[in-house]
Design an enzyme around this catalytic site. Sequence first.
Site, mmCIF file in Angstrom:
data_model
loop_
_atom_site.group_PDB
_atom_site.id
_atom_site.type_symbol
_atom_site.label_atom_id
_atom_site.label_comp_id
_atom_site.label_asym_id
_atom_site.label_seq_id
_atom_site.Cartn_x
_atom_site.Cartn_y
_atom_site.Cartn_z
ATOM 1 N N PHE A 181 1.737 6.126 -13.192
ATOM 2 C CA PHE A 181 1.530 4.960 -12.325
ATOM 3 C C PHE A 181 0.043 4.867 -11.998
ATOM 4 O O PHE A 181 -0.753 5.731 -12.396
ATOM 5 C CB PHE A 181 2.375 5.074 -11.048
ATOM 6 N N ASN A 207 6.756 4.546 0.489
ATOM 7 C CA ASN A 207 6.816 4.462 -0.964
ATOM 8 C C ASN A 207 7.986 5.326 -1.462
ATOM 9 O O ASN A 207 7.931 6.549 -1.395
ATOM 10 C CB ASN A 207 5.469 4.964 -1.517
ATOM 11 N N GLY A 256 9.040 6.207 -4.305
ATOM 12 C CA GLY A 256 8.674 7.150 -5.367
ATOM 13 C C GLY A 256 8.089 8.427 -4.791
ATOM 14 O O GLY A 256 8.464 9.532 -5.181
ATOM 15 N N LYS A 257 7.166 8.271 -3.835
ATOM 16 C CA LYS A 257 6.537 9.423 -3.193
ATOM 17 C C LYS A 257 7.578 10.237 -2.425
ATOM 18 O O LYS A 257 7.576 11.462 -2.481
ATOM 19 C CB LYS A 257 5.477 8.928 -2.199
ATOM 20 N N TYR A 262 -3.695 4.719 -11.777
ATOM 21 C CA TYR A 262 -4.806 4.874 -12.723
ATOM 22 C C TYR A 262 -4.500 5.868 -13.851
ATOM 23 O O TYR A 262 -5.396 6.189 -14.644
ATOM 24 C CB TYR A 262 -6.059 5.326 -11.970
ATOM 25 N N ASP A 316 -2.302 11.458 1.290
ATOM 26 C CA ASP A 316 -3.246 10.388 0.978
ATOM 27 C C ASP A 316 -3.985 10.817 -0.285
ATOM 28 O O ASP A 316 -4.370 11.981 -0.420
ATOM 29 C CB ASP A 316 -4.230 10.133 2.118
#
Length: 207
Positions: free
Chosen positions: A164, A20, A22-23, A166, A78
């Site tokens: 992003f 990802n 973004g991460k 929730y 995670d």
Amino acid sequence: MSPDHHRKFTESTLVVASHNPGKVREIAELLEPFGIAVRSAAELGLAEPVETGASFAANAELKARSAAQAGLPALADDSGLVVAALGGEPGIHSARWAGAEKNFGKAMQRIEDALKDQARRGNTDRRAHFACVLALAWPDGHVESFGGVVRGKLVWPPRGDKGFGYDPMFVADGHDVTFGEMEPKAKHKISHRANAFRKMVDACFRA
Ligand code: IMP
């Protein structure tokens, strides 16, 4: 455990075990002050392991260990949303609730529907927390893990488009705006990921 019992990170390069972008960017920025070069798992052509673990910690460790097998230390994260009235769901299944099309509008609606269902049965508890586990693995198999949470409640309808996942339905305790309405800098001061990151830095990245 006191920070002194943790293995120190003394290498010059760290692999972020995530595909990802973004991460990877967020973690690279957080590590910048320590002069550590960051490579991504995608950049190194590493395969993404299947997340078969039963907890955030198990999945973070599985991803970090898998990436570290290529020969460089690796960091994996995670995370997910844990909803009290739903017995902790979506939890480690937070990404999965959005489906293959990664539709978080749909995932948030699914949570709201389940909460309304609970409310009809008399359970009006809307508390939730975001959880994150960061796992740092070395090629010899050693792993250091750190958890962080941010507690709050779920609101409806969703508000804001700055975050992003929730974020638009989550309001952290002591705040009025959702994570979707909050400036990223403000969110990064109190987020589950920031809390886990602070613990990791104190334990492994300071002299
Ligand atoms: P992972 O990439 O398998 O760890 O999945 C994490 C999932 O949890 C993401 O896809 C999001 O749905 C959710 N999540 C984790 N952290 C956040 C956050 O800070 N805001 C909103 N959703 C989050």
